[in-house]
Enzyme design. Structure first.
Site, PDB file in Angstrom:
ATOM      1  N   GLN A  88       0.870  -1.179   0.000  1.00 16.95           N
ATOM      2  CA  GLN A  88       0.000   0.000   0.000  1.00 16.95           C
ATOM      3  C   GLN A  88       0.907   1.229   0.000  1.00 16.95           C
ATOM      4  O   GLN A  88       2.061   1.166   0.442  1.00 16.95           O
ATOM      5  CB  GLN A  88      -0.915  -0.069   1.242  1.00 16.95           C
ATOM      6  CG  GLN A  88      -2.029   0.957   1.281  1.00 16.95           C
ATOM      7  CD  GLN A  88      -1.627   2.232   1.973  1.00 16.95           C
ATOM      8  OE1 GLN A  88      -0.644   2.260   2.705  1.00 16.95           O
ATOM      9  NE2 GLN A  88      -2.363   3.299   1.730  1.00 16.95           N
ATOM     10  N   ASN A 108       1.573   3.856   1.603  1.00 12.33           N
ATOM     11  CA  ASN A 108       2.298   4.377   2.769  1.00 12.33           C
ATOM     12  C   ASN A 108       3.451   3.492   3.235  1.00 12.33           C
ATOM     13  O   ASN A 108       4.243   3.911   4.078  1.00 12.33           O
ATOM     14  CB  ASN A 108       1.349   4.537   3.965  1.00 12.33           C
ATOM     15  CG  ASN A 108       0.384   5.688   3.771  1.00 12.33           C
ATOM     16  OD1 ASN A 108       0.525   6.481   2.844  1.00 12.33           O
ATOM     17  ND2 ASN A 108      -0.604   5.775   4.642  1.00 12.33           N
ATOM     18  N   LYS A 109       3.547   2.271   2.738  1.00 12.45           N
ATOM     19  CA  LYS A 109       4.532   1.330   3.267  1.00 12.45           C
ATOM     20  C   LYS A 109       5.946   1.649   2.759  1.00 12.45           C
ATOM     21  O   LYS A 109       6.109   2.455   1.846  1.00 12.45           O
ATOM     22  CB  LYS A 109       4.123  -0.104   2.912  1.00 12.45           C
ATOM     23  CG  LYS A 109       2.693  -0.460   3.306  1.00 12.45           C
ATOM     24  CD  LYS A 109       2.425  -0.332   4.802  1.00 12.45           C
ATOM     25  CE  LYS A 109       1.244  -1.102   5.280  1.00 12.45           C
ATOM     26  NZ  LYS A 109      -0.048  -0.536   5.481  1.00 12.45           N
ATOM     27  N   ASN A 110       6.948   0.973   3.349  1.00 12.82           N
ATOM     28  CA  ASN A 110       8.346   1.314   3.018  1.00 12.82           C
ATOM     29  C   ASN A 110       8.658   1.149   1.536  1.00 12.82           C
ATOM     30  O   ASN A 110       9.460   1.905   0.990  1.00 12.82           O
ATOM     31  CB  ASN A 110       9.324   0.497   3.867  1.00 12.82           C
ATOM     32  CG  ASN A 110       9.321   0.955   5.324  1.00 12.82           C
ATOM     33  OD1 ASN A 110       8.321   1.500   5.797  1.00 12.82           O
ATOM     34  ND2 ASN A 110      10.423   0.757   6.018  1.00 12.82           N
ATOM     35  N   ILE A 111       8.084   0.135   0.895  1.00 17.67           N
ATOM     36  CA  ILE A 111       8.030   0.127  -0.579  1.00 17.67           C
ATOM     37  C   ILE A 111       6.583  -0.126  -0.982  1.00 17.67           C
ATOM     38  O   ILE A 111       5.832  -0.751  -0.239  1.00 17.67           O
ATOM     39  CB  ILE A 111       8.970  -0.890  -1.263  1.00 17.67           C
ATOM     40  CG1 ILE A 111       8.645  -2.322  -0.851  1.00 17.67           C
ATOM     41  CG2 ILE A 111      10.432  -0.538  -1.050  1.00 17.67           C
ATOM     42  CD1 ILE A 111       9.303  -3.354  -1.767  1.00 17.67           C
TER      43      ILE A 111
END
Ligand SMILES: *Cc1c(COP(=O)(O)O)cnc(C)c1O
Length: 375
Positions: free
Chosen positions: A183, A185-188
């Site tokens: 998603q 917002n995640k780190n990738i």
């Protein structure tokens, strides 16, 4: 002064021109659904997770539901999880027909308290879904010892934990199922998307069926459906974004770590004693610093605090409000006071800005604002 400063969101994806060009190429190619980019991303992820089978999906929610289905979990079964997570973590249990059972969190790590898990295991318990909150890993030794002792499957909600490690080993490279979210917002990220790390080829084949209507194809016109699947496949457009992100994963996580360290330095050693607020655990070894949380003291109203920060042009998030207190869960019998730590944290936690293109002065500006809004 603050009028001159741009708005600082709590998170923002980093996308390079090469990725934008790769997406344009997918669009020009005419093959937009799952294809060569999905295969390439799955191969890279499998390598990243130590050679274990990996399949991609269109979210980090269906990944967990499919893991539960592969494990044969459904009506009559109980699955234990944490009340401190995005609601997806518990919703997927209900989707399979099983019953969610919560165990409260540890007040420092904000991860599920494994002693409390043990206390709610019954003969109907089939699985545990722990969450590596903010990328801080659960105690994996204790988790898997518990799972082994009670013969439980584990679906790690590692949505936030790509690049996190436990005693030098990557989360997802060992254990049972591990579910990651891409998603935005995640780190990738892949816009929306996720992947599931599986144990063997048989589980991977089942995962493929569940993600596409239960279909198995053979030859040019052979097709059968022998399980009830859904529509959960990742597009090649999303996978092209994921491939572009994978190139930067190590660098993104290193930048997050450096910024997290700078938060601690800037808050200083007396911040907690002076304000009554709580900082996260200063884990600079294992955590991928998906988010930087502080828990506000009881005297502070979170809504007003967020408003004041917004006036200073700093966007905050809150991750998460306790799941069992949502109306849908109250209607299933959950009430206030059942999981007091998750309830307190859920009411008082705020997520400060942390993303790879932030700089040290953004951290300093945020800390100054937090300190002034806590007065
Ligand atoms: C993001 C997230 C999810 C859901 O992932 P999606 O890809 O948005 O479906 C689930 N659990 C946790 C802990 C998350 O952070």
């Amino acid at each position: 002064m603050s009028e001159q400063l741009p708005f600082l969101p709590f998170t923002k994806p980093t996308i390079d021109e090469e990725t934008i060009a790769a997406v344009a190429n997918v669009l020009r190619s005419g093959w937009l659904t799952s294809g060569p980019n999905v295969q390439a991303l799955e191969a890279q992820l499998s390598e990243y997770f130590g050679g274990r089978p990996v399949r991609t999906f269109n979210s980090g929610t269906c990944t967990m539901e499919i893991a539960l289905r592969i494990a044969g979990i459904g009506a009559g079964d109980e699955v234990i999880t944490t009340p401190n997570s995005w609601v997806a973590t518990a919703n997927v249990i209900i989707e399979t027909g099983a019953t969610p059972v919560f165990a409260d969190i540890d007040p420092r790590t904000h991860n599920i308290d494994l002693d409390k898990v043990e206390a709610v295991i019954t003969p109907r318990t089939k699985a545990i879904i722990p969450v590596h909150m903010c990328g801080l890993p659960c105690d994996m030794d204790k988790l898997y010892a518990l799972a082994k002792k009670h013969n439980l499957r584990v679906v790690e909600d590692a949505a936030q934990a790509i690049g996190s490690t436990w005693q030098g080993k990557r989360i997802g490279s060992f254990g049972d199922f591990a579910s990651f979210s891409f998603q935005v917002n995640k780190n990738i990220m892949t816009g929306e998307g996720g992947c599931l790390v599986l144990n063997n080829a048989e589980e991977a084949r089942l995962a493929e069926k569940y993600r596409l209507q239960g279909v198995t194809r053979s030859g040019l016109d052979g097709i059968d459906v022998d399980v009830l699947g859904g529509k959960y496949n990742m597009t090649d457009i999303a996978a092209a974004i994921g491939l572009g992100q994978m190139k930067h994963l190590a660098e993104f996580n290193a930048k997050r770590l450096a910024l997290a360290k700078h938060y601690f330095t800037t808050f200083g050693p007396d911040f907690e004693a002076q304000t009554g607020a709580e900082l996260p655990i200063a884990d600079f070894e294992q955590c991928n610093w998906h988010m930087f949380h502080i828990v506000l003291p009881e005297r502070i109203n979170r809504g007003s605090f967020m408003e004041k920060m917004m006036e200073l042009k700093i966007g905050l998030g809150y991750h998460y409000r306790a799941i069992h207190l949502f109306s849908y869960y109250r209607a299933r019998g959950f009430t206030d006071g059942m999981f007091p730590i998750a309830e307190r944290v859920g009411k008082q936690i705020v997520t400060l800005p942390l993303f790879p293109t932030m700089n040290e002065s953004d951290v300093e500006r945020t800390v100054a604002a937090v300190k002034s809004c806590l007065q």
